[in-house]
Scaffold this active site. Structure first.
Site, PDB file in Angstrom:
ATOM      1  N   HIS A 194     -14.107  96.820 104.930  1.00 23.08           N
ATOM      2  CA  HIS A 194     -13.539  96.339 103.659  1.00 23.08           C
ATOM      3  C   HIS A 194     -12.652  97.402 103.016  1.00 23.08           C
ATOM      4  O   HIS A 194     -11.647  97.084 102.379  1.00 23.08           O
ATOM      5  CB  HIS A 194     -14.653  95.977 102.669  1.00 23.08           C
ATOM      6  CG  HIS A 194     -15.240  94.611 102.864  1.00 23.08           C
ATOM      7  ND1 HIS A 194     -14.511  93.460 102.721  1.00 23.08           N
ATOM      8  CD2 HIS A 194     -16.501  94.214 103.179  1.00 23.08           C
ATOM      9  CE1 HIS A 194     -15.294  92.413 102.939  1.00 23.08           C
ATOM     10  NE2 HIS A 194     -16.503  92.841 103.227  1.00 23.08           N
TER      11      HIS A 194
ATOM     12  N   CYS B 230     -20.252  87.261 105.083  1.00 27.25           N
ATOM     13  CA  CYS B 230     -19.593  88.117 104.093  1.00 27.25           C
ATOM     14  C   CYS B 230     -19.527  87.359 102.775  1.00 27.25           C
ATOM     15  O   CYS B 230     -19.201  86.173 102.748  1.00 27.25           O
ATOM     16  CB  CYS B 230     -18.185  88.450 104.573  1.00 27.25           C
ATOM     17  SG  CYS B 230     -17.262  89.498 103.439  1.00 27.25           S
ATOM     18  N   LEU B 231     -19.813  88.043 101.665  1.00 29.52           N
ATOM     19  CA  LEU B 231     -19.776  87.389 100.357  1.00 29.52           C
ATOM     20  C   LEU B 231     -18.357  86.956  99.988  1.00 29.52           C
ATOM     21  O   LEU B 231     -18.189  86.086  99.133  1.00 29.52           O
ATOM     22  CB  LEU B 231     -20.333  88.330  99.280  1.00 29.52           C
ATOM     23  CG  LEU B 231     -21.837  88.646  99.431  1.00 29.52           C
ATOM     24  CD1 LEU B 231     -22.279  89.656  98.382  1.00 29.52           C
ATOM     25  CD2 LEU B 231     -22.673  87.371  99.337  1.00 29.52           C
TER      26      LEU B 231
ATOM     27  N   HIS C 262     -19.378  97.018 108.753  1.00 30.48           N
ATOM     28  CA  HIS C 262     -18.763  95.844 108.126  1.00 30.48           C
ATOM     29  C   HIS C 262     -18.207  96.232 106.750  1.00 30.48           C
ATOM     30  O   HIS C 262     -17.061  95.912 106.417  1.00 30.48           O
ATOM     31  CB  HIS C 262     -19.818  94.732 108.013  1.00 30.48           C
ATOM     32  CG  HIS C 262     -19.391  93.540 107.208  1.00 30.48           C
ATOM     33  ND1 HIS C 262     -19.282  92.272 107.747  1.00 30.48           N
ATOM     34  CD2 HIS C 262     -19.062  93.409 105.892  1.00 30.48           C
ATOM     35  CE1 HIS C 262     -18.886  91.433 106.792  1.00 30.48           C
ATOM     36  NE2 HIS C 262     -18.752  92.086 105.661  1.00 30.48           N
ATOM     37  N   GLU C 263     -19.038  96.944 105.955  1.00 38.32           N
ATOM     38  CA  GLU C 263     -18.609  97.311 104.601  1.00 38.32           C
ATOM     39  C   GLU C 263     -17.460  98.311 104.642  1.00 38.32           C
ATOM     40  O   GLU C 263     -16.540  98.243 103.821  1.00 38.32           O
ATOM     41  CB  GLU C 263     -19.783  97.884 103.799  1.00 38.32           C
ATOM     42  CG  GLU C 263     -20.960  96.938 103.599  1.00 38.32           C
ATOM     43  CD  GLU C 263     -20.562  95.580 103.044  1.00 38.32           C
ATOM     44  OE1 GLU C 263     -19.580  95.504 102.283  1.00 38.32           O
ATOM     45  OE2 GLU C 263     -21.224  94.598 103.400  1.00 38.32           O
TER      46      GLU C 263
ATOM     47  N   GLY D   8     -24.836  93.707 101.387  1.00 36.93           N
ATOM     48  CA  GLY D   8     -23.847  94.769 101.243  1.00 36.93           C
ATOM     49  C   GLY D   8     -22.663  94.284 100.438  1.00 36.93           C
ATOM     50  O   GLY D   8     -22.355  93.089 100.432  1.00 36.93           O
TER      51      GLY D   8
ATOM     52  N   GLN E  46     -14.391  94.044  96.817  1.00 36.68           N
ATOM     53  CA  GLN E  46     -14.830  92.647  96.688  1.00 36.68           C
ATOM     54  C   GLN E  46     -15.027  92.226  95.227  1.00 36.68           C
ATOM     55  O   GLN E  46     -15.102  91.037  94.936  1.00 36.68           O
ATOM     56  CB  GLN E  46     -16.122  92.416  97.485  1.00 36.68           C
ATOM     57  CG  GLN E  46     -15.928  92.556  98.996  1.00 36.68           C
ATOM     58  CD  GLN E  46     -17.225  92.365  99.737  1.00 36.68           C
ATOM     59  OE1 GLN E  46     -18.000  93.293  99.890  1.00 36.68           O
ATOM     60  NE2 GLN E  46     -17.490  91.143 100.196  1.00 36.68           N
TER      61      GLN E  46
END
Ligand code: ZN
Length: 170
Positions: free
Chosen positions: A140, A94-95, A136-137, A46, A51
């Site tokens: 952000h 997480c990226l 989660h996304e 995701g 990001q």
């Protein structure tokens, strides 16, 4: 399509609250294409626009297994319409917080109203990993990271380690 650089902690831009998208047009689809390619390249399941430095309410996801057919999903202006009272725990990563994971508790199921790649309104009824990932996304979009649910001691330790690793590899 192009791979865009992913912002990592402690970059304060990650705390930005993203703005709603006015219209799903070709420019937005080009952004979503780039985001998907960036996510696959990372690799991750995701990615939110913030990001890659774009403060818009846009998310791409693909939770298909590595040996399965790709199943890209696109979420524009997502809104959680319903979340279950029962919770589920996943070991999240997480990226923007590379190489670090923590068990996070969230509603086990949720319904998410959103626009898709074509700008058509959709309702996602999610459970399991899909429910965790979309929540989660969506965090952000509010400038929230999964490490914000941890104690400040643990969070600061992780941020320091990521910042240090960044310097070494840069
Ligand atoms: Zn993330």
């Amino acid at each position: 399509m192009a791979i865009r650089p992913i912002i990592t902690v402690p970059d304060p831009f990650l705390k930005t609250v993203s703005e709603p998208v006015g219209k799903v047009d070709d420019a937005l689809r080009a952004l979503m294409d780039d985001m998907l390619e960036t996510m696959y390249d990372a690799p991750g399941i995701g990615l939110a626009a913030i990001q890659v430095g774009v403060p818009r309410r846009v998310i791409v996801m693909d939770i298909a297994g590595q040996d399965d057919e790709p199943e890209p999903r696109y979420f524009v202006n997502p809104v959680i319409e319903w979340a279950s009272e029962d919770l589920a725990v996943y070991n999240e990563g997480c990226l923007s917080v590379p190489e670090h994971y923590a068990e996070i508790e969230r509603p086990a199921r949720c319904h998410v109203r959103h626009l898709d790649y074509d700008g058509t309104e959709q309702l996602l009824e999610a459970d399991g990993l899909l429910a965790t990932c979309i929540q989660h996304e969506m965090d952000h979009l509010e400038g929230i990271l999964f490490i914000d649910y941890l104690s400040s001691l643990k969070r600061n330790m992780i941020v320091k380690k990521v910042a240090k690793a960044d310097r070494v590899s840069a």
